[in-house]
Structures are given as structure tokens and as C-alpha cells.
Enzyme design. Structure first.
Site, PDB file in Angstrom:
ATOM      1  CG  ASP A  53      -1.836   1.160   1.306  1.00  0.00           C
ATOM      2  OD1 ASP A  53      -1.603   2.160   0.594  1.00  0.00           O
ATOM      3  OD2 ASP A  53      -2.819   1.096   2.073  1.00  0.00           O
ATOM      4  CB  VAL A  54       2.102   3.504  -2.690  1.00  0.00           C
ATOM      5  CG1 VAL A  54       2.630   2.364  -3.539  1.00  0.00           C
ATOM      6  CG2 VAL A  54       0.849   4.136  -3.281  1.00  0.00           C
ATOM      7  CG  ASN A  80       0.847   3.652 -13.077  1.00  0.00           C
ATOM      8  OD1 ASN A  80       0.336   4.355 -13.939  1.00  0.00           O
ATOM      9  ND2 ASN A  80       0.251   2.550 -12.609  1.00  0.00           N
ATOM     10  CE1 TYR A 145      -6.042  11.856 -10.538  1.00  0.00           C
ATOM     11  CE2 TYR A 145      -6.622  13.228 -12.426  1.00  0.00           C
ATOM     12  CZ  TYR A 145      -6.011  12.100 -11.912  1.00  0.00           C
ATOM     13  OH  TYR A 145      -5.380  11.209 -12.752  1.00  0.00           O
ATOM     14  CE  LYS A 149      -2.436  11.674 -11.130  1.00  0.00           C
ATOM     15  NZ  LYS A 149      -1.476  10.558 -11.141  1.00  0.00           N
ATOM     16  CB  THR A 180      -7.578   2.292 -16.697  1.00  0.00           C
ATOM     17  OG1 THR A 180      -7.898   3.513 -16.025  1.00  0.00           O
ATOM     18  CG2 THR A 180      -6.463   2.550 -17.694  1.00  0.00           C
TER      19      THR A 180
END
Ligand SMILES: NC(=O)c1ccc[n+]([C@@H]2O[C@H](COP(=O)([O-])OP(=O)(O)OC[C@H]3O[C@@H](n4cnc5c(N)ncnc54)[C@H](OP(=O)(O)O)[C@@H]3O)[C@@H](O)[C@H]2O)c1
Length: 223
Positions: A53-54, A80, A145, A149, A180
Site C-alpha cells: 500500500d503506497v 504510477n 485531483y 497531479k 482503465t
């Protein structure tokens, strides 16, 4: 970078762009480690899934400790792992905001800090950050978001300057809508989609450019 015999780490390897890229990197001869919470299914003998789990530094460190016991260094890191969170500012949940920043931004820092010293010793290496068009311009209801980013792009741009003289390439890819699981989780409907494999191939092309070429910012969107 010639991928044969190299060691690669890709975060977010259980679906979408990361999963496709892992297959491509393994087929090119790299030893590939995929970090994700769900099992990453990549049918290739040189792929290894590391349940990670990053958002948790101890899990990232444990995974890198394992990779670095087996290999001298990581030659390629692809940051990613990520997800989308959309909504008007009054409805955004602070806990979800923190999880988003931890996944989309802080994890890239925590992973990058584990690979840079080995790359410096080797005098080469490649780090790819998967940002987004939402990291280049603001979108309505995308404040969380976009912040994550834009942050990732700022991280990338600064690192380009810090690491280029060490022979380390830091690249940012900024895709538009791609087909995706992203949109299922994000709960929004895209108008047009690029194919996942096409975006992964573009990242592979960036990685495979000669070591003295730096594709530092690439933007790609559906026509
Ligand atoms: N699809 C698009 O339109 C689009 C456009 C621009 C940029 N992007 C970016 O592309 C990247 C890949 O997304 P995708 O489109 O391929 O979506 P996806 O199919 O939903 O894949 C996301 C990946 O991130 C992993 N992930 C999420 N949270 C994680 C965590 N806490 N720890 C470890 N792994 C985690 C997921 O694995 P687990 O759930 O198994 O942990 C999954 O493997 C993301 O950074 C996304 O923001 C996507």
C-alpha cells in the site's frame, strides 16, 4: 535505456496502465517488481508482485528492501499508482483528500528517495511519474485531483534539475482520458478514451529512448 537485465519497479501494477506496462517491460528483458494492494497478475516469469500500500511508508520501505537485497539497484522507477477524486469543494472529504495526496504525490517522493542513491552510483537511471492532463490545467470539480497531479509535475520538474547532471532522467507523462478502471472508481464519465495499451506503449517508448535524451514532459490526449 536498454531494458535487458535492468531492474524496474512499477507502482500500481494490478490494473490499467501499470499492469500493461509491467508486461511490456518484462517482455523487454527487465526484472520487474509491481507494487499494489491487490494481486498483480502479469504472466511473465521475470515479474514479481510485492503487496504494497503506497500510502504506508513502512510497506514501501519493506518492498524496496526486498528488491534491493536481490538487485544492486533499481534502474527504472515508474510512479504510477493513483486514483481520481472529484467533487465540489464543499463535498470533498478531508480524509479522502489526504489519501489522494498520499497516493498520487507523497508515494512518488517515498519511492524516489529509495532509488536515487543507486542510480547516482551507476551514473544512470530513469524515473517516470505518471501525472495527468489534470496536472497541467484545472478542471471543474477537480481541485483535489488537479492539486495532486500539479504537485507531481512540480516534483518532477524540480527533480529534473537536481538529477540530470547525475545521468538520471526524470520524466513526466500526462495522459488524458484512458480506458482503465480509473473512471469506475472516480465515478465520472469520460467523453473519449485512449487505449490503455497505447498509453503504456508511449511510456515504454519514452523509457527506451537513448540515455542522453530526456522526454521530461509528455502530454497525450484522445483526438
Ligand atoms: N485513466 C485515465 O484516464 C488517466 C488519465 C491520466 C492519468 N492517469 C493516471 O494513471 C495512473 C494509473 O491509473 P489507471 O488509469 O491505470 O487506473 P487503474 O486501472 O485504476 O490503476 C490504478 C493503480 O493504482 C494502484 N493504487 C491505487 N492506490 C494504491 C495504493 N494505496 N497502494 C498501491 N497501489 C495503489 C491500484 O492498485 P491497487 O488498487 O491494487 O492497490 C492500480 O493498480 C494513475 O496515477 C492515474 O491518476 C489515468
Amino acid at each position: 535505456m536498454d531494458l535487458k537485465g535492468r531492474t524496474a519497479v512499477v507502482t500500481g501494477s494490478s490494473s490499467g496502465i501499470g499492469q500493461e506496462l509491467c508486461t511490456m517491460l518484462a517482455q523487454k528483458g527487465a526484472a520487474v517488481y509491481g507494487f499494489s494492494r491487490r494481486r498483480s497478475v502479469v504472466e511473465h516469469p521475470s515479474f514479481t508482485w510485492m503487496q504494497t500500500d503506497v500510502t504506508k511508508q513502512e510497506e514501501i520501505d519493506r518492498a524496496f528492501d526486498t528488491v534491493l537485497r536481490a538487485h544492486q539497484r533499481v534502474d527504472l522507477l515508474v510512479n504510477n499508482a493513483g486514483f481520481g477524486l472529484f467533487g465540489s469543494i464543499e463535498t470533498l472529504d478531508p480524509e479522502a483528500w489526504n489519501r489522494l495526496i498520499a497516493t498520487n504525490l507523497t508515494a512518488a517522493f517515498l519511492c524516489t528517495r529509495r532509488v536515487v542513491s543507486g542510480m547516482k552510483e551507476a551514473g544512470r537511471g530513469t524515473i517516470v511519474n505518471v501525472a495527468s492532463i489534470a496536472g497541467k490545467r484545472g478542471f471543474r470539480n477537480g481541485s483535489a485531483y488537479c492539486a495532486s497531479k500539479f504537485g507531481l509535475n512540480g516534483f518532477s520538474e524540480a527533480l529534473v534539475e537536481e538529477l540530470r547532471e547525475e545521468g538520471i532522467r526524470v520524466c513526466s507523462i500526462n495522459p488524458g482520458s484512458t480506458g482503465t478502471e480509473f473512471f469506475e472508481h472516480a465515478g465520472i464519465e469520460p467523453k473519449k478514451l485512449m487505449k490503455t495499451g497505447d498509453v503504456a506503449s508511449l511510456i515504454l517508448t519514452m523509457i527506451e529512448l537513448p540515455d542522453d535524451m530526456l522526454p521530461d514532459q509528455v502530454v497525450v490526449r484522445p483526438l
